[in-house]
Write a protein that holds these residues in place. Structure first.
Motif, PDB file in Angstrom:
ATOM      1  N   ALA A   1      -5.337   3.742   1.250  1.00 36.81           N
ATOM      2  CA  ALA A   1      -4.565   4.848   2.244  1.00 36.81           C
ATOM      3  C   ALA A   1      -4.626   5.126   3.207  1.00 36.81           C
ATOM      4  O   ALA A   1      -3.445   5.099   4.045  1.00 36.81           O
ATOM      5  CB  ALA A   1      -3.778   5.353   0.804  1.00 36.81           C
TER       6      ALA A   1
ATOM      7  N   ASP B   1       7.037   6.558  -7.847  1.00 36.07           N
ATOM      8  CA  ASP B   1       5.878   5.667  -8.916  1.00 36.07           C
ATOM      9  C   ASP B   1       6.480   6.056  -9.824  1.00 36.07           C
ATOM     10  O   ASP B   1       6.305   4.873 -10.804  1.00 36.07           O
ATOM     11  CB  ASP B   1       4.119   6.834  -9.030  1.00 36.07           C
TER      12      ASP B   1
ATOM     13  N   CYS C   1       0.962  -1.484   0.384  1.00 36.13           N
ATOM     14  CA  CYS C   1      -0.368   0.232  -0.482  1.00 36.13           C
ATOM     15  C   CYS C   1       1.046   1.058   0.421  1.00 36.13           C
ATOM     16  O   CYS C   1       2.234   1.126   0.167  1.00 36.13           O
ATOM     17  CB  CYS C   1      -0.852   0.288   1.722  1.00 36.13           C
ATOM     18  N   ALA C   2      -0.093   2.144  -0.959  1.00 36.61           N
ATOM     19  CA  ALA C   2       1.006   4.093  -0.635  1.00 36.61           C
ATOM     20  C   ALA C   2       1.645   3.626   0.963  1.00 36.61           C
ATOM     21  O   ALA C   2       0.719   3.516   1.317  1.00 36.61           O
ATOM     22  CB  ALA C   2       0.604   4.217  -1.484  1.00 36.61           C
TER      23      ALA C   2
ATOM     24  N   TYR D   1       5.364  -4.285  -3.636  1.00 30.11           N
ATOM     25  CA  TYR D   1       4.386  -3.248  -4.812  1.00 30.11           C
ATOM     26  C   TYR D   1       4.418  -5.374  -5.261  1.00 30.11           C
ATOM     27  O   TYR D   1       5.338  -5.233  -6.372  1.00 30.11           O
ATOM     28  CB  TYR D   1       4.554  -2.749  -5.740  1.00 30.11           C
TER      29      TYR D   1
ATOM     30  N   ILE E   1       8.631   3.056  -3.286  1.00 31.70           N
ATOM     31  CA  ILE E   1       8.848   1.024  -2.915  1.00 31.70           C
ATOM     32  C   ILE E   1       9.603   0.987  -3.308  1.00 31.70           C
ATOM     33  O   ILE E   1      10.654   1.628  -4.413  1.00 31.70           O
ATOM     34  CB  ILE E   1       7.761   1.270  -4.690  1.00 31.70           C
TER      35      ILE E   1
ATOM     36  N   GLU F   1       7.516  -0.015   2.146  1.00 30.50           N
ATOM     37  CA  GLU F   1       6.623  -0.486   0.537  1.00 30.50           C
ATOM     38  C   GLU F   1       7.089  -1.235  -0.167  1.00 30.50           C
ATOM     39  O   GLU F   1       8.150  -0.901  -0.834  1.00 30.50           O
ATOM     40  CB  GLU F   1       6.053   1.293   0.185  1.00 30.50           C
TER      41      GLU F   1
ATOM     42  N   TYR G   1       1.189  11.853  -8.869  1.00 25.81           N
ATOM     43  CA  TYR G   1       2.294  10.502  -8.691  1.00 25.81           C
ATOM     44  C   TYR G   1       3.060  11.012  -7.813  1.00 25.81           C
ATOM     45  O   TYR G   1       3.706  12.669  -7.863  1.00 25.81           O
ATOM     46  CB  TYR G   1       2.913   9.955  -9.628  1.00 25.81           C
ATOM     47  N   ARG G   2       3.689  10.257  -6.428  1.00 21.98           N
ATOM     48  CA  ARG G   2       4.950  10.499  -6.125  1.00 21.98           C
ATOM     49  C   ARG G   2       5.941   9.962  -7.023  1.00 21.98           C
ATOM     50  O   ARG G   2       6.114   9.861  -7.952  1.00 21.98           O
ATOM     51  CB  ARG G   2       4.580   9.413  -4.777  1.00 21.98           C
TER      52      ARG G   2
ATOM     53  N   GLU H   1       6.752  10.505   1.256  1.00 23.84           N
ATOM     54  CA  GLU H   1       5.321  10.723   0.737  1.00 23.84           C
ATOM     55  C   GLU H   1       5.740   8.830   0.740  1.00 23.84           C
ATOM     56  O   GLU H   1       4.558   7.768  -0.118  1.00 23.84           O
ATOM     57  CB  GLU H   1       5.646  10.446  -0.464  1.00 23.84           C
TER      58      GLU H   1
ATOM     59  N   TRP I   1       1.087  10.198   0.190  1.00 26.94           N
ATOM     60  CA  TRP I   1       0.176  11.033  -1.002  1.00 26.94           C
ATOM     61  C   TRP I   1       1.238  12.040  -1.534  1.00 26.94           C
ATOM     62  O   TRP I   1       2.086  12.569  -0.478  1.00 26.94           O
ATOM     63  CB  TRP I   1      -0.681  11.817  -0.065  1.00 26.94           C
TER      64      TRP I   1
ATOM     65  N   VAL J   1      -2.296   7.407  -5.584  1.00 33.18           N
ATOM     66  CA  VAL J   1      -2.784   7.355  -4.231  1.00 33.18           C
ATOM     67  C   VAL J   1      -3.894   7.945  -3.870  1.00 33.18           C
ATOM     68  O   VAL J   1      -5.072   8.019  -3.312  1.00 33.18           O
ATOM     69  CB  VAL J   1      -1.762   7.391  -3.349  1.00 33.18           C
TER      70      VAL J   1
END
Length: 247
Positions: free
Chosen positions: A118, A95, A54-55, A148, A235, A146, A91-92, A232, A58, A109
């Motif tokens: 989130a 991302d 999960c993210a 994915y 990943i 985090e 997008y972060r 933020e 934000w 997110v």
């Protein structure tokens, strides 16, 4: 070494937890569905790494935008307009880095279907922080990281098309995973669960990604992005093949 993976949902009823024990020649797996935040938090101090799908936060630009909007500030249409601007809000940094590595955008997110999950993750990270006795570093520098799962699988050269919605596809994918990772010991009940539930399967993949991160086998946060990643989230995508995780 123990690692854990969480496939987080908006509610605990859809959340899965997998714990992998790497202390022997075989990696034993315990997988549970309907996992509460308290159960996940209690697991965190026992594992080397806890991978959460999960993210963790934000986008900075999105947070700044909604803060200005809440104050009643006008949008500066000479600067803040068009798709490039909206994508910057959506997008972060992680991302964008993930897209550079994988060729695909993660879900946003800020604008996609991840918002409720989130929000749940923010509460979960507080519970994990309390259990660890220190705030979670969202950049992945601590116990929690985090992850994915679908991008992890693609990075390991697995075909992920349709696995979320089709048990037959998932059965084939699980079989191929076990062919390449014969050290991963799934008993009959656990095997049936990860075939029946994409949440359970993603939790196992999250725990494998957590193992990669614990071994230093994930893409690092680039220089100059650490402070942003602490806000933020970042990943952790594995580097190298699945076989490198063998105990």
């Amino acid at each position: 070494m123990l690692t854990a993976g969480v496939d987080l949902a908006a509610e605990s009823t859809g959340t899965a937890l997998a714990v992998l024990d790497w202390s022997g020649a075989e990696v034993n797996a315990q997988v549970h569905l309907g996992t509460s935040d308290a159960e996940i938090a209690a697991t965190a101090p026992k594992v080397a790494t806890l991978g959460i799908d999960c993210a963790f936060g934000w986008p900075d630009d999105f947070v700044a935008f909604i803060t200005r909007h809440a104050r009643g500030d006008r949008v500066d249409s000479t600067v803040d307009a068009g798709m490039a601007w909206r994508r910057r809000l959506a997008y972060r940094a992680t991302d964008r880095a993930t897209r550079d590595i994988t060729g695909r955008w993660p879900l946003s997110v800020a604008t996609d279907r991840l918002g409720l999950t989130a929000m749940h993750c923010a509460v979960l990270l507080d519970a994990v922080s309390d259990a660890l006795g220190a705030p979670v570093d969202r950049s992945g520098a601590g116990t929690a990281v985090e992850v994915y799962p679908s991008a992890t699988l693609r990075g390991w050269q697995f075909d992920t098309r349709g696995y979320k919605n089709d048990a037959d596809v998932r059965r084939t994918l699980v079989a191929r995973l076990l062919e390449r990772a014969p050290w991963l010991a799934l008993d009959e009940e656990t095997l049936a669960l990860v075939v029946a539930s994409d949440d359970a399967f993603d939790a196992v993949v999250a725990a494998l990604a957590a193992r990669a991160h614990a071994l230093g086998l994930s893409h690092p946060v680039p220089h100059g992005y650490h402070e942003q990643a602490r806000r933020e989230g970042w990943i952790a995508l594995p580097v190298g093949p699945l076989e490198d995780l063998a105990p």
